[in-house]
Design an enzyme around this catalytic site. Structure first.
Site, short mmCIF file in Angstrom:
data_model
loop_
_atom_site.label_atom_id
_atom_site.label_comp_id
_atom_site.label_asym_id
_atom_site.label_seq_id
_atom_site.Cartn_x
_atom_site.Cartn_y
_atom_site.Cartn_z
N GLY A 280 -25.65 -28.09 -79.11
CA GLY A 280 -24.47 -28.41 -79.89
C GLY A 280 -24.73 -29.10 -81.22
N GLU B 61 -26.57 -36.54 -82.36
CA GLU B 61 -25.82 -36.02 -81.22
C GLU B 61 -24.54 -35.37 -81.68
OE1 GLU B 61 -25.95 -35.26 -78.28
OE2 GLU B 61 -27.00 -36.68 -77.00
N ASP B 62 -24.18 -34.26 -81.04
CA ASP B 62 -22.89 -33.65 -81.32
C ASP B 62 -21.75 -34.51 -80.80
OD1 ASP B 62 -23.70 -33.25 -78.70
OD2 ASP B 62 -23.42 -31.08 -78.71
N ASP C 243 -19.88 -38.35 -74.53
CA ASP C 243 -18.73 -38.31 -73.64
C ASP C 243 -18.90 -39.43 -72.60
OD1 ASP C 243 -16.39 -37.21 -72.59
OD2 ASP C 243 -17.47 -35.79 -71.34
N PHE D 52 -10.93 -31.84 -74.42
CA PHE D 52 -12.14 -31.06 -74.61
C PHE D 52 -12.06 -30.35 -75.96
CE2 PHE D 52 -14.93 -27.42 -74.07
CZ PHE D 52 -16.02 -28.00 -73.47
N ASP E 291 -19.46 -25.54 -77.67
CA ASP E 291 -19.04 -24.32 -77.00
C ASP E 291 -18.09 -24.59 -75.84
OD1 ASP E 291 -21.03 -25.55 -75.33
OD2 ASP E 291 -21.00 -23.71 -74.16
N ARG F 253 -18.75 -21.59 -80.58
CA ARG F 253 -19.65 -22.45 -81.35
C ARG F 253 -19.55 -22.18 -82.85
NH1 ARG F 253 -23.35 -25.07 -77.95
NH2 ARG F 253 -24.08 -23.85 -76.20
#
Ligand code: 5GP
Ligand code: MG
Length: 474
Positions: free
Chosen positions: A333, A386-387, A390, A439, A446, A452
């Protein structure tokens, strides 16, 4: 004439040996051994097992002890009663004054006047302790001491084979934690699954190790709250509320009381919905079959992203001037974010990337680095790109891994931060956007490998599968 002590002990040890050879779950064997010990000495008895960190003892089986006492919590091994080296039993009679008694008020409440403790070791490894709790201070002779030592050896037999089988001889890793998993009777399947996921990411845990008094009921009885998990590494309790909605209100009330009365204790709640989303991320659980049908709402346009990434790059450039940091991404990601970030950073940087395996619901060896960074990271300044963060579970693992390479520093730069679902808190020095509890896809992120390539970050339209599978209830 009553049988001699010697005769009683002899019979008890024979029974104990039969019990450990029976085809029974480990926990049942330990309960049986606690019962035999208790009957023999006419006192309460408990078997405490070392947890995966090797730092704490957890009450695992007991007999003739009140529930509030056995759920008192983790016992710190170093402060605890364990005999120091010579492996002789230790008798403590000053319950209120002896610093090795970690919950003196609870012991007093349980009317305990003396505690006898024998450590359980195998090959120099501390597996746990066998404890006897007397209501009156006993006078113990050699025979009594020999019995407790022999009994501890018998208890050590199933314990050592369980942990040897589970850990392959290693201590304190994920497999060690699943040693605890084998011993644990979970109230819900979801809790077992959660424990398995923690094992996968090598996060030590203890199940329901402690009960907290939170008030009194109208009957006058003390109301207790027992959080589901304790994660000693991060000193945090986790409560999984994967139950029916009708019970959630009651649970929320308890958690609220708990937070009021124990403001210093960290607790995180994971609701059923969040939990199922968490599992779905790994392709397991009732939501795993969900499908996306296009985009519901755009959260951040490409212009928003461009502006924000430029600001982040400016800060990174200022902070890392002359340090030549290594920017590391974790597949997959991070791609868009990394590409845009480095083109805005004005100081010299190097880049690298790594990949790790993800939890799949199967019991396997645990998380692995499937592609390591190629550059040598020793004494380097690492900026982990980092994408999205969470729960923080992945990040926690990667940070520990990177720190093991002895870098000069490790700092996190995350494009997206979803604080609402954080279980493991880590400092994020650079954050792009905070996310609502939804989300998201796009800009590298993705949903089942799709979306993506969207230039923006958006909430997809997801249909929940209409199957009977939604209930994680037993
Ligand atoms: P954590 O370990 O912090 O729970 O999860 C981190 C990873 O989960 C991210 O690197 C990403 O792969 C995935 N993830 C978490 N939230 C989202 C999301 O909203 N969208 C997408 N596409 N992936 C997510
Ligand atoms: Mg990631």
């Amino acid at each position: 004439m009553p049988p001699s002590r010697e005769r009683v002990y002899y019979k008890a040890l024979r029974q104990a040996l039969t019990a450990v050879q029976a085809e029974k779950p480990l926990k049942a064997k330990l309960s049986h051994l606690a019962r035999i010990t208790s009957r023999c000495l006419d006192a309460g008895a408990a078997i405490l097992v070392t947890d995966a960190t090797g730092k704490n003892l957890v009450h695992t089986a007991h007999w003739q002890l009140p529930p509030f006492f056995v759920q008192k919590g983790l016992l710190n091994i170093e402060k605890s009663l364990l005999a120091s080296g010579d492996h002789e039993p230790v008798l403590v009679t000053d319950i209120a004054g002896d610093a090795r008694v970690q919950y003196p008020e609870l012991a007093a409440q349980a009317e305990i006047a003396a505690i006898l403790s024998q450590d359980i070791t195998r090959g120099g490894r501390q597996l746990g302790a066998l404890r006897v709790y007397f209501k009156q201070v006993p006078s113990l002779n050699n025979q009594d001491n020999s019995f407790i030592k022999a009994m501890a050896q018998v208890v050590g037999m199933p314990l050592s084979s369980a942990s040897a089988a589970d850990t392959g001889g290693k201590v304190g890793d994920a497999a060690g934690a699943s040693g605890a998993g084998q011993l644990t009777e979970f109230a819900h399947q979801s809790e077992r699954e959660f424990a398995r996921m923690l094992d996968f990411y090598r996060i030590p845990w203890a199940y329901e190790p402690r009960s907290f008094p939170i008030g009194s009921k109208s009957s006058g009885a003390v109301e207790m709250f027992t959080p589901d998990f304790f994660l000693p590494d991060i000193d945090t309790y986790i409560e999984l509320t994967t139950m029916k909605q009708s019970l959630v209100t009651q649970k929320n009330r308890k958690v609220r009381l708990f937070k009021q009365q124990y403001p210093g204790i960290k607790i995180n709640l994971l609701y059923k919905n969040d939990y199922e989303k968490l599992l779905a991320k790994y392709g397991v659980g009732p939501l795993a079959e969900s499908r996306a049908h296009g985009i519901k709402r755009i959260l951040f346009t490409s212009a928003d992203i461009e502006r924000r990434v430029a600001e982040m790059a400016e800060r990174v450039s200022a902070d890392y001037d002359g340090l030549r940091p290594v920017l590391i991404g974790v597949q997959r990601g991070f791609l868009c974010f990394m590409a845009d970030l480095i083109r805005r950073v004005t100081v010299a940087v190097e880049i690298d990337y790594m990949a790790i395996s993800y939890y799949s619901g199967e019991k396997d060896a645990g998380v692995k680095v499937t592609k390591d960074a190629d550059l040598s990271l020793k004494d380097r300044h690492i900026l982990l790109v980092e994408d999205i963060v969470d729960t923080g579970i992945t990040l926690n693992y990667i940070l520990n891994y990177l720190k093991s390479k002895q870098p000069a520093s490790v700092t996190v730069c995350a494009l997206l931060d979803r604080k609402a679902r954080r279980l493991i808190d880590t400092e994020l020095k650079y954050i792009g956007f905070e996310l609502p509890d939804e989300f998201v896809v796009g800009y590298g992120l993705d949903f089942h490998e799709e979306y993506r390539n969207l230039p923006y970050i958006a909430i997809p339209e997801i249909d929940a599968p209409h199957k009977g599978g939604a209930g994680a209830e037993p």
